[in-house]
Design a protein around this motif. Sequence first.
Motif, PDB file in Angstrom:
ATOM      1  N   PHE A 169      36.264  45.265  42.504  1.00 25.00           N
ATOM      2  CA  PHE A 169      37.493  46.052  42.566  1.00 25.00           C
ATOM      3  C   PHE A 169      37.810  46.611  41.193  1.00 25.00           C
ATOM      4  CE2 PHE A 169      38.948  41.591  42.010  1.00 25.00           C
ATOM      5  CZ  PHE A 169      39.652  41.706  40.828  1.00 25.00           C
ATOM      6  N   ARG A 170      38.695  47.583  41.156  1.00 26.03           N
ATOM      7  CA  ARG A 170      39.171  48.124  39.887  1.00 26.03           C
ATOM      8  C   ARG A 170      40.486  47.452  39.549  1.00 26.03           C
ATOM      9  NH1 ARG A 170      40.926  52.115  43.636  1.00 26.03           N
ATOM     10  NH2 ARG A 170      43.064  52.863  43.226  1.00 26.03           N
ATOM     11  N   ALA A 171      40.698  47.183  38.277  1.00 29.07           N
ATOM     12  CA  ALA A 171      41.927  46.525  37.825  1.00 29.07           C
ATOM     13  C   ALA A 171      42.955  47.559  37.391  1.00 29.07           C
ATOM     14  CB  ALA A 171      41.620  45.567  36.685  1.00 29.07           C
ATOM     15  N   GLU A 172      42.976  48.683  38.039  1.00 31.00           N
ATOM     16  CA  GLU A 172      43.863  49.802  37.722  1.00 31.00           C
ATOM     17  C   GLU A 172      44.534  50.274  38.997  1.00 31.00           C
ATOM     18  OE1 GLU A 172      44.074  50.486  34.584  1.00 31.00           O
ATOM     19  OE2 GLU A 172      42.227  49.582  33.825  1.00 31.00           O
ATOM     20  N   GLU A 173      45.752  50.748  38.877  1.00 29.38           N
ATOM     21  CA  GLU A 173      46.405  51.390  40.022  1.00 29.38           C
ATOM     22  C   GLU A 173      45.851  52.790  40.250  1.00 29.38           C
ATOM     23  OE1 GLU A 173      50.762  50.526  41.055  1.00 29.38           O
ATOM     24  OE2 GLU A 173      50.729  50.355  38.874  1.00 29.38           O
ATOM     25  N   ALA A 174      45.551  53.472  39.166  1.00 30.51           N
ATOM     26  CA  ALA A 174      45.103  54.862  39.264  1.00 30.51           C
ATOM     27  C   ALA A 174      43.693  54.957  39.838  1.00 30.51           C
ATOM     28  CB  ALA A 174      45.143  55.528  37.892  1.00 30.51           C
ATOM     29  N   PHE A 175      43.427  56.032  40.514  1.00 28.50           N
ATOM     30  CA  PHE A 175      42.110  56.334  41.072  1.00 28.50           C
ATOM     31  C   PHE A 175      41.096  56.514  39.953  1.00 28.50           C
ATOM     32  CE2 PHE A 175      39.073  59.695  42.333  1.00 28.50           C
ATOM     33  CZ  PHE A 175      38.498  59.078  43.440  1.00 28.50           C
ATOM     34  N   MET A 176      39.896  55.978  40.133  1.00 28.03           N
ATOM     35  CA  MET A 176      38.815  56.153  39.165  1.00 28.03           C
ATOM     36  C   MET A 176      37.715  56.978  39.825  1.00 28.03           C
ATOM     37  SD  MET A 176      38.660  52.356  37.383  1.00 28.03           S
ATOM     38  CE  MET A 176      37.180  52.776  36.432  1.00 28.03           C
ATOM     39  N   ALA A 177      37.531  58.198  39.343  1.00 26.77           N
ATOM     40  CA  ALA A 177      36.593  59.122  39.970  1.00 26.77           C
ATOM     41  C   ALA A 177      35.152  58.601  39.951  1.00 26.77           C
ATOM     42  CB  ALA A 177      36.663  60.478  39.263  1.00 26.77           C
ATOM     43  N   GLU A 178      34.827  57.792  38.937  1.00 30.97           N
ATOM     44  CA  GLU A 178      33.453  57.285  38.826  1.00 30.97           C
ATOM     45  C   GLU A 178      33.102  56.323  39.950  1.00 30.97           C
ATOM     46  OE1 GLU A 178      35.895  56.941  36.681  1.00 30.97           O
ATOM     47  OE2 GLU A 178      35.281  57.246  34.592  1.00 30.97           O
ATOM     48  N   ILE A 179      34.102  55.608  40.466  1.00 32.14           N
ATOM     49  CA  ILE A 179      33.886  54.638  41.539  1.00 32.14           C
ATOM     50  C   ILE A 179      34.941  54.867  42.623  1.00 32.14           C
ATOM     51  CG2 ILE A 179      32.629  52.835  40.315  1.00 32.14           C
ATOM     52  CD1 ILE A 179      35.281  51.554  39.583  1.00 32.14           C
ATOM     53  N   PRO A 180      34.856  55.965  43.349  1.00 34.83           N
ATOM     54  CA  PRO A 180      35.911  56.361  44.291  1.00 34.83           C
ATOM     55  C   PRO A 180      36.143  55.370  45.427  1.00 34.83           C
ATOM     56  CG  PRO A 180      33.921  57.673  44.625  1.00 34.83           C
ATOM     57  CD  PRO A 180      33.733  56.930  43.348  1.00 34.83           C
ATOM     58  N   ASP A 181      35.154  54.550  45.743  1.00 36.94           N
ATOM     59  CA  ASP A 181      35.295  53.620  46.868  1.00 36.94           C
ATOM     60  C   ASP A 181      35.797  52.239  46.443  1.00 36.94           C
ATOM     61  OD1 ASP A 181      34.329  55.554  48.644  1.00 36.94           O
ATOM     62  OD2 ASP A 181      32.246  54.985  48.248  1.00 36.94           O
ATOM     63  N   ALA A 182      35.972  52.029  45.147  1.00 33.77           N
ATOM     64  CA  ALA A 182      36.410  50.720  44.671  1.00 33.77           C
ATOM     65  C   ALA A 182      37.895  50.517  44.952  1.00 33.77           C
ATOM     66  CB  ALA A 182      36.134  50.576  43.180  1.00 33.77           C
ATOM     67  N   PRO A 183      38.262  49.441  45.637  1.00 31.71           N
ATOM     68  CA  PRO A 183      39.692  49.184  45.898  1.00 31.71           C
ATOM     69  C   PRO A 183      40.421  48.756  44.637  1.00 31.71           C
ATOM     70  CG  PRO A 183      38.369  47.325  46.640  1.00 31.71           C
ATOM     71  CD  PRO A 183      37.392  48.401  46.209  1.00 31.71           C
ATOM     72  N   SER A 184      41.728  48.879  44.650  1.00 29.86           N
ATOM     73  CA  SER A 184      42.552  48.460  43.510  1.00 29.86           C
ATOM     74  C   SER A 184      43.080  47.051  43.738  1.00 29.86           C
ATOM     75  CB  SER A 184      43.730  49.416  43.315  1.00 29.86           C
ATOM     76  OG  SER A 184      44.645  48.898  42.366  1.00 29.86           O
ATOM     77  N   VAL A 185      43.073  46.243  42.689  1.00 33.60           N
ATOM     78  CA  VAL A 185      43.601  44.886  42.796  1.00 33.60           C
ATOM     79  C   VAL A 185      45.094  44.907  43.082  1.00 33.60           C
ATOM     80  CG1 VAL A 185      44.165  44.594  40.354  1.00 33.60           C
ATOM     81  CG2 VAL A 185      43.482  42.593  41.706  1.00 33.60           C
ATOM     82  N   TYR A 186      45.768  46.007  42.739  1.00 32.03           N
ATOM     83  CA  TYR A 186      47.208  46.111  42.986  1.00 32.03           C
ATOM     84  C   TYR A 186      47.523  46.099  44.484  1.00 32.03           C
ATOM     85  CZ  TYR A 186      48.293  47.041  38.082  1.00 32.03           C
ATOM     86  OH  TYR A 186      48.466  46.928  36.722  1.00 32.03           O
TER      87      TYR A 186
END
Length: 273
Positions: A224-241
């Motif tokens: 998962f990404r530890a960011e609320e904002a969308f990360m274009a490099e990993i568009p399918d990664a869910p946010s921990v938020y």
Amino acid sequence: MTGRKLATAFFVALSCASAHAQTEADFYKGKQIRMIVGFSPGNDYDIGARMLAKYLTKHIPGNPAIIVQNMPQAASIVAANYIATQAPRDGTVIGALTRNIASQALLGLSNLEADPRRLVWLGGTSFPGRVCVVAGAAPVKTPADMLTKELIVGSNGAGNSTSILPTVFNHVLGMKFRLVEGYKGTPEIALAIERGEVEGVCSSYAQFRSFEQSFHAGKLRVLFRAEEAFMAEIPDAPSVYDLARTEEQKKFMRFVFSSARSEEHTSELQSHS
């Protein structure tokens, strides 16, 4: 894998009056500036600092030589303490330190002697995106799995994302990260994951730029990404938020992680303030 821009926070020891008594050109002419990097060679902070050092001298009157010195102990805490308490206070020492120094000072990190208010912040090279990466065969498959299954993750010490992120997720969200400290940096932890020593690591996405083949081969994957904002490099990664159950949990994570909040989310917060 497309890496984000390198993330580095630059600080300079407070200058003494002598630097202002002369013209800048006279002061720096024939002198040497030391850039103290709080991480090991090859780390994204190190690469960013060396790239800056290569070009910065052309923009400083007097064109002083700039040398890079690595001081990686305790995830740049030692470097921060050195700059704050021992380095010359004449504008000849710059530190490339963890962007978490300010929040760690507020939280009362016991081994941090440096007071960020006594340093001059010069700037940073980007807003990095942080992620938690696991082995392809790790028992956790989704962020929600972390609420019931333990994950052994590597760390290079308190004050660094590899320790801060899992610690916050454990206390705020009830996740089950177990830290194994003592690694030099994220690249070394990623290799340890492939060797089966640990099962994952939480760090800046740019730290994995040299492991593109491992992601393609399925040896590593972003949990998962530890960011609320969308990360274009990993568009399918869910946010921990998405796992936060209350607004208070989100607010606390925003505070701790604010040292690297994305531009998009900063704008969103400003527009709602």
